[in-house]
Design an enzyme around this catalytic site. Structure first.
Site, PDB file in Angstrom:
ATOM      1  N   LYS A   1       0.875  -1.175   0.000  1.00  0.00           N
ATOM      2  CA  LYS A   1       0.000   0.000   0.000  1.00  0.00           C
ATOM      3  C   LYS A   1       0.911   1.224   0.000  1.00  0.00           C
ATOM      4  O   LYS A   1       1.137   1.856   1.034  1.00  0.00           O
ATOM      5  CB  LYS A   1      -0.930  -0.054   1.212  1.00  0.00           C
ATOM      6  CG  LYS A   1      -2.250   0.661   0.959  1.00  0.00           C
ATOM      7  CD  LYS A   1      -3.303   0.216   1.950  1.00  0.00           C
ATOM      8  CE  LYS A   1      -4.485   1.149   1.997  1.00  0.00           C
ATOM      9  NZ  LYS A   1      -5.171   1.377   0.738  1.00  0.00           N
TER      10      LYS A   1
HETATM   11  N1  PLP Z   1      -7.335  -2.719  -3.137  1.00  0.00           N
HETATM   12  C1  PLP Z   1      -6.838  -1.476  -3.109  1.00  0.00           C
HETATM   13  C2  PLP Z   1      -6.032  -1.017  -4.274  1.00  0.00           C
HETATM   14  C3  PLP Z   1      -7.087  -0.644  -2.004  1.00  0.00           C
HETATM   15  O1  PLP Z   1      -6.614   0.595  -1.961  1.00  0.00           O
HETATM   16  C4  PLP Z   1      -7.860  -1.138  -0.933  1.00  0.00           C
HETATM   17  C5  PLP Z   1      -8.144  -0.305   0.237  1.00  0.00           C
HETATM   18  O2  PLP Z   1      -7.410  -0.235   1.147  1.00  0.00           O
HETATM   19  C6  PLP Z   1      -8.347  -2.448  -1.004  1.00  0.00           C
HETATM   20  C7  PLP Z   1      -8.068  -3.212  -2.126  1.00  0.00           C
HETATM   21  C8  PLP Z   1      -9.146  -3.043   0.107  1.00  0.00           C
HETATM   22  O3  PLP Z   1      -8.350  -3.291   1.234  1.00  0.00           O
HETATM   23  P1  PLP Z   1      -8.991  -3.290   2.698  1.00  0.00           P
HETATM   24  O4  PLP Z   1     -10.157  -4.194   2.634  1.00  0.00           O
HETATM   25  O5  PLP Z   1      -7.909  -3.807   3.568  1.00  0.00           O
HETATM   26  O6  PLP Z   1      -9.373  -1.895   2.987  1.00  0.00           O
HETATM   27  C1  COI Z   2      -9.250   2.245   1.853  1.00  0.00           C
HETATM   28  O1  COI Z   2     -10.249   1.592   1.575  1.00  0.00           O
HETATM   29  O2  COI Z   2      -8.885   2.419   3.009  1.00  0.00           O
HETATM   30  C2  COI Z   2      -8.393   2.845   0.829  1.00  0.00           C
HETATM   31  O3  COI Z   2      -7.304   3.188   1.099  1.00  0.00           O
HETATM   32  C3  COI Z   2      -8.915   3.009  -0.511  1.00  0.00           C
HETATM   33  C4  COI Z   2      -9.071   4.402  -0.976  1.00  0.00           C
HETATM   34  C5  COI Z   2     -10.014   4.318  -2.152  1.00  0.00           C
HETATM   35  C6  COI Z   2      -9.562   5.377   0.017  1.00  0.00           C
END
Ligand code: PLP
Ligand code: COI
Length: 365
Positions: free
Chosen positions: A204
């Site tokens: 990330k």
């Molecule tokens: N994929 C991307 C590219 C993201 O930015 C996010 C958000 O954080 C997710 C998937 C989903 O991850 P999570 O469920 O941990 O928020």
């Molecule tokens: C999240 O879901 O926390 C992300 O970082 C994704 C972004 C689209 C805000």
């Protein structure tokens, strides 16, 4: 701080917090990521010294030298998670240990130091504690927490920096999409990919999002809410959306999501959905899905529902898919029953309204 040493956080409350009346006005309709709380947490790191100078203080601009490494080579990572007002009046976090672990994994990929889990969790608890009045109590509202870390060393050589700053800020939020839980429309990008094998797709890091913006802008030009990225090698397999993972729901009740091959973000919501759907009796699989198959299965009716999932998006139905060759709807274009049921199970656990049988909820107050 090294190894298991505990950091002491110095607490300096904001001498001029937002008034209760102004805060209430801001919380009435916060949108996503526009409103911020009164405080932030900062922790510094230097090679040879470790983590030091942990503070909870008034949210304020960060002074930066123009040669700070992050401004040049983008050595930066972040996380996203939410604090919820629980039904019994307490405050909960959802799987913050998983965010701590992913933050550490992102740090390793970007040649940055790992913030120990305990310091990460304590930073969250301090900020949520001091800014708890900023957690929206309205249905669907939460306090979005944004931990991030960047190379703060002042130098222009291309190598891992020797100094870093970890920062945590918080933003009261409503729904990520302006339509709430209404189905969104997605654009399948023909030209841009998000991540290649061996690249940074599973981390990330800010750079992944910078590279996605032109594709997201193209999605918006085509009247879509989010971009869908296909794999970089064959331009055939569905990876994920700009900021969310994706699930397919078939007529036999099974759920499929693309596997974690290193090019997609290992979403915590994704992993939670796999567990919840399986518990509810669905067959779940982490399997590649091609864009051709997506179209064919939508046309035959075998594919009933598709949804996006992530911390910001929670679980959002995908009703329509647009691409350079045309467009198609999924199911009847409306929110699907399986999508909404998994969403409800997830939201109930997050708000303390359902049994937390997996131990996902961490109470902070
Ligand atoms: N994929 C991307 C590219 C993201 O930015 C996010 C958000 O954080 C997710 C998937 C989903 O991850 P999570 O469920 O941990 O928020
Ligand atoms: C999240 O879901 O926390 C992300 O970082 C994704 C972004 C689209 C805000």
């Amino acid at each position: 701080m090294s190894g298991g040493d505990k950091l002491d956080f110095e607490i300096r409350p904001n001498p001029a917090p937002v008034s209760a009346a102004d805060r209430a006005a801001l919380l009435a309709n916060p949108g996503f990521g526009r409103v911020f709380t009164d405080h932030m947490v900062t922790i510094r790191y230097a090679d040879g010294k470790g983590w030091y100078d942990a503070r909870v203080e008034a949210r304020a601009p960060i002074p930066m030298d123009p040669a700070s490494a992050v401004l040049h080579y983008a050595q930066e990572i972040f996380e996203g998670l939410k604090a919820y007002q629980s039904v019994d009046g307490g405050v909960t976090l959802f799987r913050p240990e998983a965010n701590a672990a992913r933050f550490a994994a992102s740090a390793r990929r970007m040649a940055m130091p790992e913030l120990p889990e305990q310091a990460f969790l304590e930073s969250l608890e301090h900020l949520v504690g001091i800014d708890r009045d900023w957690i929206p109590s309205v249905e669907g509202g939460s306090l979005y927490l944004r931990p991030f870390m960047f190379a703060s060393e002042v130098f222009l050589g291309v190598r891992p920096a020797n100094e870093y700053l970890y920062v945590l800020i918080a933003s009261p939020v409503g729904s990520y999409f302006s339509g709430g839980v209404q189905p969104v429309t997605v654009w399948v990008s023909p030209d841009y990919t998000r991540a290649a094998p061996g690249g940074t797709g599973a981390a990330k890091c800010g750079g992944n999002y910078a590279a996605s913006l032109v594709a997201q802008a193209e999605a918006i030009e085509h009247g879509c809410d989010q971009v869908v990225f296909l794999d970089a090698v064959e331009r055939r397999w569905v990876d994920e959306l700009g900021g969310m993972n994706v699930f397919f729901v078939y007529d036999d009740g099974s759920l499929v999501t693309p596997p974690l091959t290193g090019t997609i973000l290992p979403g915590i919501t994704r992993e939670s959905v796999l567990r919840l759907a399986e518990r509810a009796g669905h067959t779940v699989a982490e399997q590649p899905v091609s864009f051709e198959q997506w179209q064919a299965d939508a046309a035959s009716g075998r594919l009933r529902e598709v949804f996006a999932c992530g911390t910001a998006a929670v679980i959002t139905p995908i009703g329509e898919v647009r691409h350079p060759g045309g467009s198609f709807t999924v199911g009847d274009g409306g929110p699907g029953a399986v999508t909404m049921s998994v969403r409800q199970q997830l939201v109930d656990i997050q708000r303390g309204a359902a049994d937390d049988e997996y131990g996902w909820v961490r109470r902070v107050r």
